[in-house]
Design an enzyme around this catalytic site. Structure first.
Site, PDB file in Angstrom:
ATOM      1  N   ASP A  33       0.829  -1.214   0.000  1.00  0.00           N
ATOM      2  CA  ASP A  33       0.000   0.000   0.000  1.00  0.00           C
ATOM      3  C   ASP A  33       0.860   1.259   0.000  1.00  0.00           C
ATOM      4  O   ASP A  33       2.012   1.244   0.436  1.00  0.00           O
ATOM      5  CB  ASP A  33      -0.925  -0.022   1.235  1.00  0.00           C
ATOM      6  CG  ASP A  33      -2.063   0.966   1.106  1.00  0.00           C
ATOM      7  OD1 ASP A  33      -2.472   1.271  -0.035  1.00  0.00           O
ATOM      8  OD2 ASP A  33      -2.546   1.442   2.146  1.00  0.00           O
ATOM      9  N   ASN A  35       1.103   3.490  -2.843  1.00  0.00           N
ATOM     10  CA  ASN A  35       1.588   3.915  -4.166  1.00  0.00           C
ATOM     11  C   ASN A  35       1.078   5.313  -4.527  1.00  0.00           C
ATOM     12  O   ASN A  35       1.835   6.145  -5.034  1.00  0.00           O
ATOM     13  CB  ASN A  35       1.112   2.939  -5.258  1.00  0.00           C
ATOM     14  CG  ASN A  35       1.686   1.556  -5.093  1.00  0.00           C
ATOM     15  OD1 ASN A  35       2.578   1.359  -4.276  1.00  0.00           O
ATOM     16  ND2 ASN A  35       1.184   0.600  -5.852  1.00  0.00           N
ATOM     17  N   GLY A  36      -0.207   5.541  -4.270  1.00  0.00           N
ATOM     18  CA  GLY A  36      -0.810   6.822  -4.624  1.00  0.00           C
ATOM     19  C   GLY A  36      -0.195   7.965  -3.829  1.00  0.00           C
ATOM     20  O   GLY A  36       0.136   9.022  -4.383  1.00  0.00           O
ATOM     21  N   TRP A  38       2.727   7.989  -2.418  1.00  0.00           N
ATOM     22  CA  TRP A  38       4.128   8.142  -2.858  1.00  0.00           C
ATOM     23  C   TRP A  38       4.188   9.103  -4.048  1.00  0.00           C
ATOM     24  O   TRP A  38       5.028  10.002  -4.098  1.00  0.00           O
ATOM     25  CB  TRP A  38       4.683   6.762  -3.259  1.00  0.00           C
ATOM     26  CG  TRP A  38       6.103   6.758  -3.721  1.00  0.00           C
ATOM     27  CD1 TRP A  38       7.226   6.572  -2.963  1.00  0.00           C
ATOM     28  CD2 TRP A  38       6.566   6.939  -5.070  1.00  0.00           C
ATOM     29  NE1 TRP A  38       8.347   6.622  -3.742  1.00  0.00           N
ATOM     30  CE2 TRP A  38       7.976   6.851  -5.040  1.00  0.00           C
ATOM     31  CE3 TRP A  38       5.937   7.169  -6.300  1.00  0.00           C
ATOM     32  CZ2 TRP A  38       8.763   6.980  -6.192  1.00  0.00           C
ATOM     33  CZ3 TRP A  38       6.722   7.305  -7.450  1.00  0.00           C
ATOM     34  CH2 TRP A  38       8.115   7.205  -7.387  1.00  0.00           C
ATOM     35  N   ARG A  46      -1.165   9.466  -9.580  1.00  0.00           N
ATOM     36  CA  ARG A  46      -1.172   8.256  -8.743  1.00  0.00           C
ATOM     37  C   ARG A  46      -0.568   7.049  -9.449  1.00  0.00           C
ATOM     38  O   ARG A  46       0.150   6.250  -8.844  1.00  0.00           O
ATOM     39  CB  ARG A  46      -2.616   7.907  -8.345  1.00  0.00           C
ATOM     40  CG  ARG A  46      -3.259   8.831  -7.345  1.00  0.00           C
ATOM     41  CD  ARG A  46      -4.692   8.377  -7.054  1.00  0.00           C
ATOM     42  NE  ARG A  46      -4.728   6.993  -6.621  1.00  0.00           N
ATOM     43  CZ  ARG A  46      -4.492   6.602  -5.363  1.00  0.00           C
ATOM     44  NH1 ARG A  46      -4.251   7.481  -4.435  1.00  0.00           N
ATOM     45  NH2 ARG A  46      -4.536   5.322  -5.044  1.00  0.00           N
ATOM     46  N   HIS A  50       2.059   3.336  -8.899  1.00  0.00           N
ATOM     47  CA  HIS A  50       1.858   1.911  -9.194  1.00  0.00           C
ATOM     48  C   HIS A  50       3.035   1.373 -10.012  1.00  0.00           C
ATOM     49  O   HIS A  50       3.544   0.284  -9.769  1.00  0.00           O
ATOM     50  CB  HIS A  50       0.542   1.689  -9.944  1.00  0.00           C
ATOM     51  CG  HIS A  50      -0.675   2.109  -9.167  1.00  0.00           C
ATOM     52  ND1 HIS A  50      -0.837   1.799  -7.834  1.00  0.00           N
ATOM     53  CD2 HIS A  50      -1.783   2.814  -9.524  1.00  0.00           C
ATOM     54  CE1 HIS A  50      -1.997   2.299  -7.403  1.00  0.00           C
ATOM     55  NE2 HIS A  50      -2.580   2.918  -8.404  1.00  0.00           N
ATOM     56  N   LEU A 144      10.384 -20.445  -4.976  1.00  0.00           N
ATOM     57  CA  LEU A 144       9.381 -19.585  -4.335  1.00  0.00           C
ATOM     58  C   LEU A 144       8.035 -19.662  -5.057  1.00  0.00           C
ATOM     59  O   LEU A 144       7.974 -19.593  -6.287  1.00  0.00           O
ATOM     60  CB  LEU A 144       9.884 -18.135  -4.359  1.00  0.00           C
ATOM     61  CG  LEU A 144       8.934 -17.084  -3.775  1.00  0.00           C
ATOM     62  CD1 LEU A 144       8.900 -17.151  -2.255  1.00  0.00           C
ATOM     63  CD2 LEU A 144       9.330 -15.675  -4.222  1.00  0.00           C
ATOM     64  N   GLU A 220       1.605 -12.953  12.257  1.00  0.00           N
ATOM     65  CA  GLU A 220       2.223 -11.831  12.964  1.00  0.00           C
ATOM     66  C   GLU A 220       2.161 -10.627  12.024  1.00  0.00           C
ATOM     67  O   GLU A 220       2.540 -10.728  10.856  1.00  0.00           O
ATOM     68  CB  GLU A 220       3.684 -12.155  13.313  1.00  0.00           C
ATOM     69  CG  GLU A 220       3.831 -13.291  14.303  1.00  0.00           C
ATOM     70  CD  GLU A 220       3.212 -12.971  15.669  1.00  0.00           C
ATOM     71  OE1 GLU A 220       3.244 -11.796  16.078  1.00  0.00           O
ATOM     72  OE2 GLU A 220       2.695 -13.906  16.312  1.00  0.00           O
TER      73      GLU A 220
HETATM   74  C1  IPE Z   1      -5.369  -2.566  -0.060  1.00  0.00           C
HETATM   75  O1  IPE Z   1      -5.105  -1.234  -0.186  1.00  0.00           O
HETATM   76  C2  IPE Z   1      -5.397  -3.199  -1.424  1.00  0.00           C
HETATM   77  C3  IPE Z   1      -4.118  -3.359  -2.082  1.00  0.00           C
HETATM   78  C4  IPE Z   1      -2.959  -3.049  -1.587  1.00  0.00           C
HETATM   79  C5  IPE Z   1      -4.186  -3.953  -3.389  1.00  0.00           C
HETATM   80  P1  IPE Z   1      -6.260  -0.153  -0.317  1.00  0.00           P
HETATM   81  O2  IPE Z   1      -5.588   1.156  -0.484  1.00  0.00           O
HETATM   82  O3  IPE Z   1      -7.225  -0.536  -1.371  1.00  0.00           O
HETATM   83  O4  IPE Z   1      -6.983  -0.268   1.091  1.00  0.00           O
HETATM   84  P2  IPE Z   1      -7.733   0.841   1.941  1.00  0.00           P
HETATM   85  O5  IPE Z   1      -8.696   1.522   1.025  1.00  0.00           O
HETATM   86  O6  IPE Z   1      -6.699   1.780   2.431  1.00  0.00           O
HETATM   87  O7  IPE Z   1      -8.369   0.098   3.058  1.00  0.00           O
HETATM   88  C1  IPE Z   2      -1.782   0.280  -3.253  1.00  0.00           C
HETATM   89  O1  IPE Z   2      -1.535   1.650  -3.287  1.00  0.00           O
HETATM   90  C2  IPE Z   2      -2.003  -0.301  -4.618  1.00  0.00           C
HETATM   91  C3  IPE Z   2      -3.409  -0.615  -4.915  1.00  0.00           C
HETATM   92  C4  IPE Z   2      -4.397  -0.558  -4.063  1.00  0.00           C
HETATM   93  C5  IPE Z   2      -3.698  -1.035  -6.260  1.00  0.00           C
HETATM   94  P1  IPE Z   2      -2.699   2.703  -3.265  1.00  0.00           P
HETATM   95  O2  IPE Z   2      -3.092   3.011  -4.675  1.00  0.00           O
HETATM   96  O3  IPE Z   2      -3.805   2.255  -2.394  1.00  0.00           O
HETATM   97  O4  IPE Z   2      -1.968   3.951  -2.646  1.00  0.00           O
HETATM   98  P2  IPE Z   2      -2.513   4.895  -1.492  1.00  0.00           P
HETATM   99  O5  IPE Z   2      -2.863   4.016  -0.335  1.00  0.00           O
HETATM  100  O6  IPE Z   2      -3.686   5.607  -2.056  1.00  0.00           O
HETATM  101  O7  IPE Z   2      -1.376   5.789  -1.203  1.00  0.00           O
HETATM  102 MG    MG Z   3      -4.130   2.426  -0.398  1.00  0.00          MG
END
Ligand code: IPE
Ligand code: IPE
Ligand code: MG
Length: 253
Positions: A33, A35-36, A38, A46, A50, A144, A220
């Protein structure tokens, strides 16, 4: 197979926190989580986040192979992520295809077995093709196991398992009172893998977001404040070292 580095070398690379090579978690699950955020921090769209996250995943797979982790399960796209803007969803689908096309040969050479975990129904035909090609090519690999959860939701997975058991009851081959935890597990998408020992979430959020709800019962949990595109081997080592310092009790004393 990539060469397994000596224990001593691992300790140096982990900046002092020792990793015991004899107690490496067999199954690591990661909620990739952040990426956006970042990308936003850099004033970028965003989707740039990814794309940047792919490099983190590539390195993480390499490290897990190297450490002889048996299974790495990563959350790449949730059933709820369809609710994002169409342009972002389209980007994520095409990114999966692109990455598979580009990386699958190297994964195969490294003896990695790739599986895509999640609902296949609403994926485009071109994505499905890449997935089936990658799974077929790597099916016999013995290194793996890399489970990529794509179009995955923990609740949906449990509902599907319940439907399957319901059909068995209806067919008269199973009594409702005869249903056991093991039977439900056997109908889940990760039925071939032991449950995750360690669940890592990047991006700082303390939640599971519908990931492996059944399987993480005794995992954990390690949450990092680092966004996924900034995830480096040292963060993986930190998570493993922390895991090794914990006492797992599984409800006992
Ligand atoms: C969880 O992240 C899903 C993935 C990493 C693919 P999200 O960004 O979708 O989750 P929430 O919305 O913060 O709970
Ligand atoms: C996780 O990063 C990747 C996916 C859910 C596809 P996000 O896209 O949720 O990034 P944030 O959490 O908005 O920063
Ligand atoms: Mg997210």
């Amino acid at each position: 197979m990539p060469k397994v580095r000596s224990r001593q070398e691992k300790q140096i690379r982990n900046n002092g926190s020792a990793i015991d090579m004899a107690r490496i978690p067999k199954h690591i699950a990661i909620i990739m989580d952040g990426n956006g955020r970042w990308a936003k921090k850099r004033g970028l769209p965003r989707v740039t986040g990814h794309r940047a996250g792919v490099s983190s995943l590539k390195e993480c797979v390499r490290q897990c192979s190297d450490l002889q982790v048996e299974v790495l399960t990563v959350y790449a796209f949730s059933t709820e992520n369809w609710g994002r803007p169409v342009s972002e969803v389209k980007y994520l689908l095409s990114l999966l295809e692109e990455v598979f096309e580009r990386e699958v040969r190297e994964l195969h050479e490294n003896n990695v077995r790739v599986k895509v975990i999640g609902k296949r129904e609403n994926l485009p035909a071109s994505t499905l093709l890449r997935i089936t090609e990658a799974e077929a090519l790597t099916a016999q690999n013995t290194g793996l196991v890399l489970n990529i959860c794509f179009n995955y939701g923990g609740r949906a997975e449990i509902v599907e398992a319940c439907k399957a058991l319901g059909r068995e009851v209806k067919a008269g081959v199973l009594e409702p009172d005869g249903i056991t935890e093991a039977m439900l597990s056997d109908h889940l998408l990760l039925k071939d893998c032991a449950d995750p020992d360690l669940l890592i979430r990047t991006g700082g959020e303390m939640r599971v977001s519908n990931f492996l709800l059944w399987q993480i019962a005794y995992a954990e949990i390690f949450v990092l404040d680092v966004f996924w595109p900034d995830f480096r081997p040292e963060h993986l080592y930190k998570a493993i070292a922390d895991y090794q310092g914990r006492q797992r009790r599984f409800g006992k004393v």
